[in-house]
Design an enzyme around this catalytic site. Sequence first.
Site, short mmCIF file in Angstrom:
data_model
loop_
_atom_site.label_atom_id
_atom_site.label_comp_id
_atom_site.label_asym_id
_atom_site.label_seq_id
_atom_site.Cartn_x
_atom_site.Cartn_y
_atom_site.Cartn_z
N GLY A 15 0.51 -0.50 1.29
CA GLY A 15 1.33 -1.38 0.08
C GLY A 15 2.60 -1.61 0.80
N TYR A 182 -1.67 3.09 -16.69
CA TYR A 182 -0.83 3.09 -15.68
C TYR A 182 -0.40 4.76 -15.68
CZ TYR A 182 3.06 2.87 -12.48
OH TYR A 182 3.95 3.21 -11.35
#
Length: 276
Positions: A15, A182
Amino acid sequence: MAEKHLAGKTAWVTGSSRGIGQAIAEQLAAAGSNVVIHGSTANSSSYFNEGESLSAVAEKIGKEYGVKTMHVAGDLTKVEVVKDLVSQIRGRLGHIDILVNNAGGDTGSMGAAGKNAGKIVEGNDPLFLPYEEVRTILDRNLMTCIIACKEVVPAMIERKAGWVVNIGSIAGLAGLPAASIYSTSKAAVHEYTRCLAAYLRPYGVHANVIAPGDTLSPRFKASRPLEDARMDQSSLERYGWPVEIARAVEFLCSEGSSYITGQVIRVDGGRQIWAG
């Protein structure tokens, strides 16, 4: 820290096409490490104008810091994809000395190109978030971390050397009704890292977590309204910057952290000051 203390090492930062991940890749390159830039697609760095493409980001970092770079693209929730990417990296740069699992975020199934830069604003709770979104968030944050570790870390065990830094979140250290899945995924990353660190102790391989607070990456800015009071840089009651996360990652790959493993280190300006 000594200049170029990571010379000769290779770091894969998942990422890292943009935002915090790109800042981490630059920080490690500045310390002398060769770096592998990764994004889900070849042009994911362009979403918030942080580079025309993965190749452009890798080329820029390589030229600026005088290190070897390469770029890879793919969905890290798929085991076969991760296996292929790891094979590509080893084929070109040799073994992976540093693994930074940064891929993830509070992004739903529409991805960063979706509304609110992919952040789910409505219905982001522990009971009524659609199953598709639950699975997406768990996979992107937890499974990407686990799969990458499973494919990279066994070789570190063989060499009895290596550093794993997983990017968690202060969201994983508190109950948040509006970002429940999350938060759950990041709490799981924290616990997985503790388990991994305990397993790796006999082999001299380090595994730690950096848990950022709210950090002003371009995607963060695009995903929510900002609080004016937290833009003031004169105190620690402010937003953080990607480079501040990156510096902490570099520390965990340095001699300064030679006796540190299994830890979750908040980098949040003291927003959370409690045990746990």
